[in-house]
Design a protein around this motif. Structure first.
Motif, mmCIF file in Angstrom:
data_model
loop_
_atom_site.group_PDB
_atom_site.id
_atom_site.type_symbol
_atom_site.label_atom_id
_atom_site.label_comp_id
_atom_site.label_asym_id
_atom_site.label_seq_id
_atom_site.Cartn_x
_atom_site.Cartn_y
_atom_site.Cartn_z
ATOM 1 N N CYS A 1 10.499 -44.034 47.624
ATOM 2 C CA CYS A 1 10.227 -43.013 48.647
ATOM 3 C C CYS A 1 10.821 -43.411 49.984
ATOM 4 N N ALA B 1 18.718 -37.837 46.330
ATOM 5 C CA ALA B 1 18.568 -37.139 47.607
ATOM 6 C C ALA B 1 19.918 -37.042 48.303
ATOM 7 N N LEU C 1 10.239 -33.933 49.954
ATOM 8 C CA LEU C 1 9.983 -35.350 50.164
ATOM 9 C C LEU C 1 8.656 -35.611 50.862
ATOM 10 N N ASN D 1 6.059 -38.627 50.128
ATOM 11 C CA ASN D 1 5.741 -39.652 51.116
ATOM 12 C C ASN D 1 4.240 -39.763 51.333
ATOM 13 N N LEU E 1 14.499 -42.853 49.873
ATOM 14 C CA LEU E 1 14.819 -41.437 49.895
ATOM 15 C C LEU E 1 14.624 -40.868 51.284
ATOM 16 N N SER E 2 13.552 -41.274 51.940
ATOM 17 C CA SER E 2 13.297 -40.622 53.225
ATOM 18 C C SER E 2 14.175 -41.197 54.331
ATOM 19 N N VAL F 1 13.861 -34.146 47.096
ATOM 20 C CA VAL F 1 14.310 -35.124 46.113
ATOM 21 C C VAL F 1 14.366 -34.428 44.762
#
Lengths: 298, 298
Positions: free
Chosen positions: B156, B185, B223, B227, B159-160, B172
């Motif tokens: 995560c 992503a 996302l 998160n 991805l963020s 995502v």
DNA sequence: CGTCCAGGAT
DNA sequence: ATCCTGGACG
């Protein structure tokens, strides 16, 4: 599907992490050029005051394959982000596909915990057009200083903690005279001066501070460039600084026998640039005074 | 004056701190239901895409008294603020007075430094009306993934940090195929893909990544929901993800034998929502291509 | 200009 | 997990 044309593979994730962290503050994008002999990276900052060149010979890589040259511009902030996600012992593979000329793939493999991380970076900027980097001779410089990078970092740290007067970009005045190098910064309520003497060769065979001076020289630099180079200087034990009032200064960090990272930084011209005011001249004047003071003490 | 009707008492301040920090970004208010058997919390986010359910059996509390059931809606941001003020070893008492049906009192006692902190929270929303949470069978899901929560959090985070393309809500794409789970992503100038393989049981008896797949599945999530769940997943070593193209995905974190926290998240429908444009479809298409590419490599 | 929030580093 | 620094917002 596509043939793999370029596949350098290396283990030193930390190395690139450091480089990218150092560069990404100052430089938006960099030009990467992979060739049979290795990697060359170049970037220029937005104000066109500093230029960085990284050269890394193929031998620096754990495993290096490069069928044909590849030239590309990449966004450094994105790359820094990507490398922050990588473990230190990841195996990195950089791959560009044959017909896929606007993207490069970085793969981070962590064999033990079965994780594969893949980043595709779009090419940015003027691909294939490396910067023209002039070659200067050492003899053209008025002074050459070598010192342990730890010492250089300490100085930068002091300067940036002290030199922030709040009202303009912090600067440092670097002066070489009488086998000593002096760094001077002005803070809100005072000034800070660090003087490094040449170390006696008998004292410290390792990590010496060496000062070769043909002529006294005193130059003004933006601290931000120094700080960026300071970060990069973790890559080696020793840094070399070439100073001249005519040429861009060169701050170099040799990476074993495998390459180097080099910052070309133009000194500020006193009164020549729009954001150099009277105060700047006052600093320079004080600086001169202190020079004379030092001489009197001898 | 008033009789104490409800007095669960617990020591794990950190537990609720974590839960509230995880939830309060996404969910404005939550429905709390204290009963003899324990606590049940439910919340739905403003866009009604994600639903969270926390179940905590009475045994999870250090000391639990509950004379009669109490149902109430509370503002999560306020609760998070309150819990931020609490020390980790505070004793928390939650109290509702008999005739006082629109307020609950949280008391934080720090015995050693003799400090007592008290918060009254007004009830909000539709008290006494818990959400309807459908019960799905594991067999209804096309794929079930279990992995260490640390791994989930790392993914995560990656991805963020990377998936913020700036112009829309980051998303995502999670795909399961061939005993691997892939997270994809798109950032501003590139894409990020993480592939997790099923761990070999011989390698790591603890903290395995297990992938049960009945059918390949590929889903798009916002996302922000991931998160939020990622934060909550500190509560346990392992997370379980149930994926289906027909049902809301379930992200679950078991809390020892004492309960669980579970997010039900509806995947985005390609082209179905106003803020899913052509780009989204392009991502999905690329994603499909990459899938096929992977398959060819095998 | 000061405050608040997020991200990165230790 | 905590603290500190940098960036964004009011």
């Amino acid at each position: 599907m596509f043939a793999t044309m370029l596949e350098p593979r290396l283990v030193q994730t930390t190395f690139f992490k450091n480089v990218l962290e150092a560069l990404s503050d100052l430089f938006i994008e960099a030009h990467f050029e992979f060739s049979r002999t290795g990697l060359e990276l170049q970037a220029i900052d937005t104000s066109r005051v500093a230029l960085v060149a990284l050269v890394l010979r193929a031998e620096a890589f754990n495993h290096y394959l490069c069928d044909r040259g590849l030239s590309m511009g990449l966004n450094l902030a994105d790359m820094a982000k990507a490398f922050r996600c990588a473990n230190n012992d990841d195996i990195i593979t950089i791959k560009a596909e044959e017909d896929w000329t606007d993207t490069v793939t970085f793969t981070f493999e962590s064999p033990e915990d079965g994780e594969i991380l893949e980043f595709d970076f779009d090419f940015v900027g003027s691909n294939g057009v490396p910067l023209e980097i002039p070659e200067y001779q050492e003899s053209e410089y008025q002074a050459i200083v070598r010192m342990p990078s730890a010492k250089f970092m300490r100085i930068c740290k002091k300067l940036s903690s002290f030199g922030d007067s709040g009202d303009r970009d912090p600067v440092v005045i670097i002066s070489v005279y009488k086998e000593r190098v002096r760094s001077f910064a002005r803070g809100k309520t005072g000034t800070s001066t660090t003087v490094c003497l040449q170390t006696q060769t008998v004292d410290k065979p390792k990590e010496p501070t060496l000062i070769e001076m043909k002529e006294e020289v005193s130059l003004i630099f933006d601290l931000k460039y120094m700080n960026s180079f300071s970060k990069a200087s973790t890559l080696s034990d020793q840094v070399t600084i070439n100073l001249s009032s005519e040429l861009p200064a060169v701050f170099e960090c040799k990476i074993a026998e495998l390459g180097y990272i080099r910052y070309y930084i133009s000194p500020r011209k006193e009164g020549g640039m729009q954001n150099l005011g009277d105060e700047m001249q006052r600093i320079a004047k004080e600086d001169k005074m202190q020079n004379e003071g030092d001489e009197m003490q001898n």
